[in-house]
Design a protein around this motif. Structure first.
Motif, PDB file in Angstrom:
ATOM      1  N   THR A 245      -0.558  -7.053  11.408  1.00 36.73           N
ATOM      2  CA  THR A 245      -0.773  -6.212  12.582  1.00 36.73           C
ATOM      3  C   THR A 245      -1.985  -5.319  12.369  1.00 36.73           C
ATOM      4  O   THR A 245      -2.373  -5.054  11.238  1.00 36.73           O
ATOM      5  N   VAL A 291       5.696  -9.614  17.143  1.00 36.97           N
ATOM      6  CA  VAL A 291       6.990  -9.227  16.574  1.00 36.97           C
ATOM      7  C   VAL A 291       8.138  -9.485  17.549  1.00 36.97           C
ATOM      8  O   VAL A 291       9.244  -9.857  17.145  1.00 36.97           O
ATOM      9  N   VAL A 292       7.883  -9.323  18.843  1.00 40.67           N
ATOM     10  CA  VAL A 292       8.955  -9.580  19.818  1.00 40.67           C
ATOM     11  C   VAL A 292       9.411 -11.043  19.706  1.00 40.67           C
ATOM     12  O   VAL A 292      10.598 -11.352  19.796  1.00 40.67           O
ATOM     13  N   GLY A 368       6.241  -3.041  24.610  1.00 43.19           N
ATOM     14  CA  GLY A 368       4.954  -3.452  24.068  1.00 43.19           C
ATOM     15  C   GLY A 368       3.806  -2.564  24.510  1.00 43.19           C
ATOM     16  O   GLY A 368       2.753  -2.547  23.897  1.00 43.19           O
ATOM     17  N   GLU A 369       3.999  -1.826  25.572  1.00 41.46           N
ATOM     18  CA  GLU A 369       2.948  -0.964  26.116  1.00 41.46           C
ATOM     19  C   GLU A 369       3.635  -0.026  27.101  1.00 41.46           C
ATOM     20  O   GLU A 369       4.782  -0.281  27.497  1.00 41.46           O
ATOM     21  N   PRO A 370       2.974   1.022  27.494  1.00 39.17           N
ATOM     22  CA  PRO A 370       3.616   1.948  28.430  1.00 39.17           C
ATOM     23  C   PRO A 370       3.997   1.259  29.736  1.00 39.17           C
ATOM     24  O   PRO A 370       3.221   0.484  30.286  1.00 39.17           O
ATOM     25  N   ASN A 390      11.780  -0.226  26.360  1.00 43.93           N
ATOM     26  CA  ASN A 390      12.097   0.049  24.958  1.00 43.93           C
ATOM     27  C   ASN A 390      10.828   0.133  24.151  1.00 43.93           C
ATOM     28  O   ASN A 390       9.905  -0.648  24.329  1.00 43.93           O
ATOM     29  N   TYR A 391      10.804   1.128  23.278  1.00 43.36           N
ATOM     30  CA  TYR A 391       9.599   1.450  22.529  1.00 43.36           C
ATOM     31  C   TYR A 391       9.814   1.138  21.047  1.00 43.36           C
ATOM     32  O   TYR A 391      10.783   1.622  20.453  1.00 43.36           O
ATOM     33  N   TRP A 392       8.937   0.348  20.478  1.00 40.10           N
ATOM     34  CA  TRP A 392       8.997   0.069  19.037  1.00 40.10           C
ATOM     35  C   TRP A 392       7.688  -0.531  18.570  1.00 40.10           C
ATOM     36  O   TRP A 392       6.701  -0.505  19.305  1.00 40.10           O
ATOM     37  N   GLN A 393       7.670  -1.058  17.357  1.00 38.13           N
ATOM     38  CA  GLN A 393       6.418  -1.521  16.746  1.00 38.13           C
ATOM     39  C   GLN A 393       6.676  -2.729  15.849  1.00 38.13           C
ATOM     40  O   GLN A 393       7.807  -2.947  15.405  1.00 38.13           O
ATOM     41  N   GLU A 395       6.036  -2.816  12.919  1.00 37.61           N
ATOM     42  CA  GLU A 395       6.536  -2.242  11.672  1.00 37.61           C
ATOM     43  C   GLU A 395       8.049  -2.056  11.682  1.00 37.61           C
ATOM     44  O   GLU A 395       8.694  -2.150  10.644  1.00 37.61           O
ATOM     45  N   PRO A 417      10.933   5.572  27.776  1.00 40.77           N
ATOM     46  CA  PRO A 417      11.669   4.483  27.130  1.00 40.77           C
ATOM     47  C   PRO A 417      13.045   4.926  26.629  1.00 40.77           C
ATOM     48  O   PRO A 417      13.758   4.122  26.033  1.00 40.77           O
ATOM     49  N   THR A 482       4.326   6.951  13.583  1.00 43.45           N
ATOM     50  CA  THR A 482       4.178   5.774  14.453  1.00 43.45           C
ATOM     51  C   THR A 482       2.748   5.667  14.968  1.00 43.45           C
ATOM     52  O   THR A 482       2.377   4.665  15.548  1.00 43.45           O
ATOM     53  N   ASN A 505      -4.150  -1.405  23.174  1.00 48.90           N
ATOM     54  CA  ASN A 505      -3.092  -2.282  23.624  1.00 48.90           C
ATOM     55  C   ASN A 505      -3.552  -2.992  24.891  1.00 48.90           C
ATOM     56  O   ASN A 505      -3.598  -2.405  25.958  1.00 48.90           O
ATOM     57  N   ARG A 510      -1.514  -5.883  20.662  1.00 44.17           N
ATOM     58  CA  ARG A 510      -2.022  -4.786  19.844  1.00 44.17           C
ATOM     59  C   ARG A 510      -3.276  -5.233  19.101  1.00 44.17           C
ATOM     60  O   ARG A 510      -3.259  -6.217  18.378  1.00 44.17           O
TER      61      ARG A 510
HETATM   62  O1  PRX Z   1       1.638   2.296  21.080  1.00 41.64           O
HETATM   63  C1  PRX Z   1       2.946   1.793  21.105  1.00 41.64           C
HETATM   64  C2  PRX Z   1       2.999   0.597  22.036  1.00 41.64           C
HETATM   65  O2  PRX Z   1       2.763  -0.543  21.245  1.00 41.64           O
HETATM   66  C3  PRX Z   1       2.650  -0.177  19.867  1.00 41.64           C
HETATM   67  C4  PRX Z   1       3.295  -1.200  18.988  1.00 41.64           C
HETATM   68  O3  PRX Z   1       2.801  -2.473  19.269  1.00 41.64           O
HETATM   69  P1  PRX Z   1       3.298  -3.715  18.441  1.00 41.64           P
HETATM   70  O4  PRX Z   1       3.185  -3.439  16.997  1.00 41.64           O
HETATM   71  O5  PRX Z   1       2.603  -4.901  18.995  1.00 41.64           O
HETATM   72  O6  PRX Z   1       4.856  -3.825  18.734  1.00 41.64           O
HETATM   73  C5  PRX Z   1       5.370  -4.076  20.000  1.00 41.64           C
HETATM   74  C6  PRX Z   1       6.874  -4.116  19.938  1.00 41.64           C
HETATM   75  C7  PRX Z   1       7.512  -4.025  21.289  1.00 41.64           C
HETATM   76  C8  PRX Z   1       3.313   1.171  19.778  1.00 41.64           C
HETATM   77  O7  PRX Z   1       2.855   1.910  18.649  1.00 41.64           O
HETATM   78  N1  PRX Z   1       4.314   0.460  22.675  1.00 41.64           N
HETATM   79  C9  PRX Z   1       5.277  -0.419  22.379  1.00 41.64           C
HETATM   80  N2  PRX Z   1       6.319  -0.308  23.225  1.00 41.64           N
HETATM   81  C10 PRX Z   1       6.018   0.699  24.075  1.00 41.64           C
HETATM   82  C11 PRX Z   1       4.741   1.192  23.714  1.00 41.64           C
HETATM   83  N3  PRX Z   1       4.177   2.230  24.382  1.00 41.64           N
HETATM   84  C12 PRX Z   1       4.864   2.772  25.405  1.00 41.64           C
HETATM   85  N4  PRX Z   1       6.081   2.348  25.798  1.00 41.64           N
HETATM   86  C13 PRX Z   1       6.699   1.307  25.166  1.00 41.64           C
HETATM   87  N5  PRX Z   1       7.891   0.882  25.571  1.00 41.64           N
END
Ligand code: PRX
Length: 635
Positions: A245, A291-292, A368-370, A390-393, A395, A417, A482, A505, A510
């Motif tokens: 990543t 990652v998804v 994955g994004e806002p 849902n918000y994650w990474q 990582e 989220p 994060t 993004n 990413r």
């Molecule tokens: O900035 C955040 C944004 O995507 C980043 C992580 O991207 P990635 O490693 O590709 O993982 C995606 C896993 C779903 C974060 O640091 N991001 C991810 N989800 C959201 C988000 N920003 C806003 N809202 C979200 N739900």
């Protein structure tokens, strides 16, 4: 457990105050070959180890475990609207295919702990390859099929794979994208050479095999049709995979994950967050390169005993009803997509949303994004189903912030989220002081260690980089950053306000601006350049480049500028892949910099977005920002 009236906050509280008991309970959601003797070792934080001494296997939990009850039920549904192919594999068939693939890998010399790089489009064989690695204890590293030779080469060098599994081509929007040429170029650029390359031939693009190195999959599979490859039991903390990543440097990080913790985290999330049940169908529109795709196309749904759809295609081909048509056809109960896909659909005739019977759908998860409020509102109203941001990474491997309707039916709030998930001790910290900020104050979204099961163990081959990158940016605290800004309202809902670093993004993908800058700079004409992410109504953000050329006579005429811009974009396409291509590259004579020579990316970004460039007391030459403005205005 989930039906009684417990609250998410009590569930969360217990997950933090009594980690061992909490996670031991979650661990019963998967099969263990040998029970663990200790739930958590946090004696070397920020490194955490989960379920020590326990032996399990991801492939066993995703496939074999379901054979007694689900052998004839769908497991993997492959749909390509690009080629017209559509095929359902039952759990029994998936089991056989995975064993065939595993036997072929073993015949090519792959052993436990070896790395296998998977560079493939969204075809069933890609999932077979991932599961086959998991089965025999090989470490897979999937590289997104949209990446090109330089991106691939740097990952080959870092992972040093014994085997690379690939295919003749992918296809997007009806256009065939041949892989083999890019792969051969990547291998020649890389210092580390794989022993073997395994090619799945879809008959889309002819390719040549390199004698002694390359093998076609079909004939080898035929030789192993009846293969029985037993599961290799792995200690919970052995490595399941690495996934690269982007960050602030040009060198991508190999996010490394374990076996047991990941399996437990996914099983728990399928139950508490996604509420998916055995025998139902899950549909995520992501790609195995992200990652998804790992967590919620391949492993999560299968661990839960669900059928999972692997979809090669876009949301608008053959028409904008295709996703909903698939929901109807396969009675999808849980769906996962990205806000960009929804924004694309929002531009189409809304009638597509009501043409098909989507009543099987319980919720649509977006990440994955806002997720902007208008998009959330539109899809929620048009679909008439809960929309769960849902918000994650990469990582973390599973959601940090969302709602967990398997625990409590917390209402969702547009633009947010949700709230911290069990296992994550989330704090909003002040960037400079490291202190916690109050409600409605902006802070860095951080997680106090130990990170819960399923999160990255370390950076592949570089423990120091793991600590330095993620745990050293907040003053006075050992906290996982994060690199996202966030704010929490009075009711505890979080809102994500964008990255604190140079990660952008684009359509949920990413990307590191530094990698794109390095690629642009490799063009002989470029002296230096800066790439920033600029807000875009469809893709969330797009990359925009500003370049200084060595010889200004090259860009005197508009036609010259357009020609060079085209060349620079082609360079990025060739090296990194079209996914990283800037939407525009503008030319300036000097980049806006501080007096100490740091490029003022934030100010450039602000100007591109028509915002105030902020504090410019450190700028060396204010006229450089004016140049950016003029370049944007086409002067
Ligand atoms: O900035 C955040 C944004 O995507 C980043 C992580 O991207 P990635 O490693 O590709 O993982 C995606 C896993 C779903 C974060 O640091 N991001 C991810 N989800 C959201 C988000 N920003 C806003 N809202 C979200 N739900």
């Amino acid at each position: 457990m989930t039906t009684n009236k417990q609250s998410l906050s009590a569930f969360h509280h217990r997950s933090i105050t009594d980690r061992a008991e909490f996670w031991a309970e979650q661990a019963t959601l998967i099969d263990w070959h040998k029970p663990f003797t200790q739930v958590l070792d946090d004696s070397r934080l920020p490194f955490a180890r989960w379920f020590l001494g326990g032996e399990t296997n991801l492939c066993h939990n995703a496939v074999d475990r379901h054979l007694p009850t689900l052998a004839d039920k769908p497991a993997l549904i492959f749909v390509s609207t690009e080629t017209g192919a559509e095929r359902t594999y039952t759990f029994a068939e998936l089991h056989s295919e995975v064993m065939r693939m595993a036997a072929v890998m073993q015949a090519l010399g792959v052993e436990r702990g070896d790395r296998v790089l998977i560079y493939m489009p969204m075809i069933a064989e890609a999932a077979f390859a991932m599961l086959a690695c998991a089965r025999i204890g090989a470490i897979h590293s999937v590289v997104f099929g949209g990446f090109a030779s330089h991106s691939l080469a740097s990952r080959i060098d870092d992972a040093a794979p014994r085997l690379i599994v690939s295919a003749d081509a992918g296809s997007r929007g009806g256009k065939v994208i041949p892989y083999k040429g890019l792969l051969d170029e990547a291998i020649s650029l890389a210092t580390s050479k794989p022993d073997a390359v395994l090619m799945v031939d879809r008959g889309l693009a002819p390719y040549a095999l390199v004698a002694g190195r390359d093998h076609d999959y079909a004939p080898l599979r035929d030789q192993h049709l009846n293969a029985i490859v037993p599961v290799t039991w792995l200690e919970s903390n052995e490595i399941s995979y690495t996934l690269y990543t982007s960050g602030t440097t040009g060198k991508p990080k190999g996010v490394q994950r374990d076996v047991g913790g990941y399996a437990v985290a996914l099983a728990a999330s399928m139950k508490h967050i996604f509420c998916g049940n055995q025998g139902e169908t899950y549909f995520s529109t992501s790609d195995i390169g992200w990652v998804v795709g790992h967590s919620y196309i391949v492993y999560g749904p299968l661990i839960a005993g669900m059928a999972t759809i692997m979809y090669e295609g876009t949301p608008v081909r053959p028409d904008a009803g295709i996703l909903w048509q698939l929901v109807e056809r396969y009675k999808v109960t849980v769906m996962f997509s990205a806000p960009t896909a929804i924004r694309v659909l929002k531009k189409q005739d809304p009638a597509w949303l009501t043409r098909y019977d989507t009543s099987s759908l319980r919720a649509l998860f977006l990440a994955g994004e806002p997720l902007d409020e208008p998009t959330a509102r539109w899809i929620s109203e048009s679909l008439g189903r809960p929309i769960i941001d849902n918000y994650w990474q990469t990582e973390t491997g599973w959601p940090i912030l969302t709602v967990a309707h398997g625990i409590e039916k917390t209402p969702t709030r547009f633009g947010s989220p949700g709230m911290p998930m069990y296992g994550y001790d989330v704090r909003l910290l002040h960037e400079q002081t490291g202190e916690e900020v109050g409600p409605n104050e902006k802070g860095v979204v951080a997680v106090l260690p130990p990170l819960p099961p399923g999160c990255m163990q370390t950076v592949w081959g570089d423990d120091e980089r793991f600590v330095k990158t993620y745990f050293s940016s907040i003053p006075g605290k050992l906290a996982y950053s994060t690199f996202d800004w966030g704010v929490r309202d009075d009711d505890g809902y979080y809102f994500i306000l964008g990255r604190t670093d140079d990660v952008i993004n684009v359509a949920g993908h990413r990307l590191g601006t530094r990698e794109i800058e390095e690629s642009l700079s490799s063009h002989a004409a470029v002296a230096e350049c800066a790439v920033v992410g600029v807000a875009d109504t469809l893709k969330g953000q797009v990359a925009v480049g500003f370049a200084v050329v060595k010889d200004p006579s090259l860009i005197e005429e508009i036609d010259d500028r357009l020609k060079l811009e085209g060349e620079l974009m082609a360079t990025v396409d060739r090296q990194l892949g079209a996914v990283a291509r800037p939407s525009r590259v503008y030319f300036v004579s000097t980049l806006p910099k501080t007096r100490s020579g740091k490029v003022l990316r934030r100010s450039i970004q602000a100007v591109c977005e028509g915002r105030d460039p902020g504090d410019l007391t450190t700028i060396e030459d204010p006229s450089t920002l004016e140049q950016v403005r003029q370049a944007l205005a086409g002067r």
